[in-house]
Design a protein around this motif. Structure first.
Motif, PDB file in Angstrom:
ATOM      1  N   ALA A 107      -6.719 -28.371 -58.001  1.00 44.04           N
ATOM      2  CA  ALA A 107      -7.227 -29.718 -57.721  1.00 44.04           C
ATOM      3  C   ALA A 107      -6.440 -30.761 -58.504  1.00 44.04           C
ATOM      4  O   ALA A 107      -6.140 -31.853 -57.994  1.00 44.04           O
ATOM      5  N   LEU A 108      -6.065 -30.437 -59.744  1.00 45.56           N
ATOM      6  CA  LEU A 108      -5.268 -31.355 -60.553  1.00 45.56           C
ATOM      7  C   LEU A 108      -3.862 -31.506 -59.967  1.00 45.56           C
ATOM      8  O   LEU A 108      -3.295 -32.612 -59.979  1.00 45.56           O
ATOM      9  N   LEU A 184      -7.126 -29.656 -44.903  1.00 47.86           N
ATOM     10  CA  LEU A 184      -7.151 -29.226 -43.510  1.00 47.86           C
ATOM     11  C   LEU A 184      -5.879 -28.432 -43.182  1.00 47.86           C
ATOM     12  O   LEU A 184      -5.919 -27.447 -42.432  1.00 47.86           O
ATOM     13  N   VAL A 185      -4.767 -28.852 -43.765  1.00 50.90           N
ATOM     14  CA  VAL A 185      -3.516 -28.105 -43.617  1.00 50.90           C
ATOM     15  C   VAL A 185      -3.652 -26.710 -44.241  1.00 50.90           C
ATOM     16  O   VAL A 185      -3.213 -25.709 -43.665  1.00 50.90           O
ATOM     17  N   LEU A 186      -4.297 -26.646 -45.416  1.00 50.14           N
ATOM     18  CA  LEU A 186      -4.496 -25.355 -46.079  1.00 50.14           C
ATOM     19  C   LEU A 186      -5.363 -24.434 -45.223  1.00 50.14           C
ATOM     20  O   LEU A 186      -5.074 -23.233 -45.087  1.00 50.14           O
ATOM     21  N   ALA A 187      -6.426 -24.969 -44.646  1.00 50.91           N
ATOM     22  CA  ALA A 187      -7.306 -24.153 -43.797  1.00 50.91           C
ATOM     23  C   ALA A 187      -6.556 -23.633 -42.574  1.00 50.91           C
ATOM     24  O   ALA A 187      -6.695 -22.461 -42.191  1.00 50.91           O
ATOM     25  N   VAL A 357     -15.409 -22.953 -47.843  1.00 48.68           N
ATOM     26  CA  VAL A 357     -16.253 -23.109 -49.038  1.00 48.68           C
ATOM     27  C   VAL A 357     -15.405 -23.484 -50.242  1.00 48.68           C
ATOM     28  O   VAL A 357     -15.776 -24.361 -51.044  1.00 48.68           O
ATOM     29  N   MET A 358     -14.252 -22.833 -50.384  1.00 46.09           N
ATOM     30  CA  MET A 358     -13.346 -23.139 -51.498  1.00 46.09           C
ATOM     31  C   MET A 358     -12.840 -24.575 -51.411  1.00 46.09           C
ATOM     32  O   MET A 358     -12.730 -25.279 -52.424  1.00 46.09           O
ATOM     33  N   ASN A 359     -12.553 -25.037 -50.193  1.00 45.85           N
ATOM     34  CA  ASN A 359     -12.024 -26.394 -50.014  1.00 45.85           C
ATOM     35  C   ASN A 359     -13.023 -27.470 -50.403  1.00 45.85           C
ATOM     36  O   ASN A 359     -12.633 -28.562 -50.834  1.00 45.85           O
ATOM     37  N   ILE A 364     -13.847 -32.053 -53.890  1.00 46.62           N
ATOM     38  CA  ILE A 364     -14.631 -32.845 -54.848  1.00 46.62           C
ATOM     39  C   ILE A 364     -13.868 -33.026 -56.148  1.00 46.62           C
ATOM     40  O   ILE A 364     -13.752 -34.142 -56.692  1.00 46.62           O
ATOM     41  N   LEU A 365     -13.314 -31.925 -56.684  1.00 45.96           N
ATOM     42  CA  LEU A 365     -12.586 -31.990 -57.951  1.00 45.96           C
ATOM     43  C   LEU A 365     -11.332 -32.863 -57.835  1.00 45.96           C
ATOM     44  O   LEU A 365     -11.072 -33.712 -58.708  1.00 45.96           O
ATOM     45  N   ALA A 366     -10.546 -32.667 -56.764  1.00 48.31           N
ATOM     46  CA  ALA A 366      -9.310 -33.427 -56.608  1.00 48.31           C
ATOM     47  C   ALA A 366      -9.582 -34.911 -56.430  1.00 48.31           C
ATOM     48  O   ALA A 366      -8.842 -35.756 -56.948  1.00 48.31           O
TER      49      ALA A 366
END
Length: 379
Positions: A107-108, A184-187, A357-359, A364-366
């Protein structure tokens, strides 16, 4: 005068041609607007603005390397979704310390990538792929099973930088939208890569699923056997199941008389005598002593049957021939054959649900990290 007129006629075509040529960038832009499409490659501007953001690339390289190392340390595999026997241990990986730290670091990385791309042209923003791609290749060489995952993470970080370059503001809502598009690209990459990997060897994954499911049979059989053995069978249990009234009502005078008349020689006696014998026998059979004897003998029989049943459950579950036969029968089912043919798409959707779920956590963190960096470091 005629010479002057002739001179004007010669100059006239030259003025007309000059008007038909675009003499400025503004005229060229107007012409491309008429066609409805324009594309231009912006220059690589290594100006002062880039020099100020260049250290972010170094930070992204280091943080991405640590994040990738923690991801492989979490030991996530596609086979975790099909190994039914170890499902509880596979689920524990998603809340392990390694995976949680990976979420924070990645996320960082996305937050830094967004700030690197923000305010730059789209070509400059793609330079974020250089550090993340380099780290992904090095990590992929060190940990080959995760090479595709590392590349997907690197492309996601680059996508975050690209989308940030097109954002109007990098406030809370802007960061939320940018990181959402990047994830969305990652998914999409997770879905495609999983489908390709499983489809290349779908038989292995389907066999792994079925074998792990069948391997649970001895455990289940042992659990059932233990459950049967642990049932408390004593006289109180049998008395609760069969009361004295129920026991007495199950024996009638007519049934006793029918049984007596089957004895050779007794049919010669008077019917009234046989009736009295039947009533006497019934009274004896339904007495308290007879009921207590029935409970004692019944309890002993139930305990013996309980032990035999538990042994049979355990023996059937551990019988390799029975297990192999059941496995062969399941593989012949048309539904299983159809599932095997589509195992790639099935597992791809399963991975997509896990990545979804991971995204949520990463998004939120990013977003919070990007907003916080904007307030503290890039204000």
């Amino acid at each position: 005068m005629a010479a002057a007129k002739k001179k004007d006629e010669i100059k006239k075509p030259e003025n007309t041609d000059a008007k038909t040529k675009p003499d400025s960038a503004k005229d060229a832009k107007a012409e491309s607007a008429k066609t409805g499409f324009s594309f231009s490659i912006p220059p690589l501007a290594l100006d002062d603005a880039f020099k100020l953001k260049a250290p972010l690339l170094v930070l992204m390289l280091l943080l991405f390397a640590f994040a990738g190392y923690l991801f492989q340390a979490a030991s996530l595999h596609v086979t975790d979704l099909v190994d039914v026997q170890r499902m509880q241990f596979s689920a524990a990986k998603l809340y392990s310390l390694s995976f949680i730290l990976f979420l924070v670091l990645f996320a960082l990385v996305l937050a830094l990538s967004m700030h690197f791309g923000y305010g730059q042209n789209w070509l400059m923003s793609l330079l974020a792929l250089a550090p993340t791609g380099l780290a992904a290749i090095v990590l992929g060489v060190m940990f080959p099973p995760y090479f595709a995952a590392f590349l997907a993470f690197a492309l996601t970080a680059s996508a975050a930088s690209f989308f940030a370059s097109r954002a109007a503001k990098m406030n809370l809502s802007g960061a939320w939208n940018v990181v959402g598009r990047a994830l969305l690209v990652l998914a999409l990459l997770a879905f495609v890569l999983t489908f390709m990997k499983v489809s290349a060897n779908s038989q292995y994954y389907s066999d792994r699923f079925l074998n792990s499911a069948v391997a649970m049979a001895p455990d289940l059989g042992g659990q059932v056997a233990d459950a049967v053995k642990n049932v408390e069978v004593d006289e109180a249990f049998l008395r609760g199941a069969i009361s004295k009234e129920t026991f007495a009502s199950s024996i009638s005078t007519e049934s006793v008389q029918s049984a007596i008349e089957t004895i050779p020689g007794l049919s010669s006696f008077n019917a009234s005598v046989r009736q009295k014998w039947a009533e006497t026998v019934k009274t004896s059979l339904t007495s308290d002593a007879a009921y207590n004897q029935f409970i004692t003998l019944g309890t002993a029989s139930l305990k013996k049957a309980q032990a035999n049943l538990a042994d049979q459950f355990k023996e059937t579950a551990t019988n390799e021939a029975v297990t192999a036969g059941a496995l062969a029968q399941v593989k012949k089912l048309p539904a299983f054959k159809q599932a095997t043919d589509n195992f790639g798409i099935i597992l791809a959707f399963m991975v997509l649900s896990v990545v979804g779920v991971m995204n949520v956590a990463i998004k939120i963190l990013a977003t919070i990290l990007a907003w916080g960096l904007g307030k503290i470091a890039f204000a």
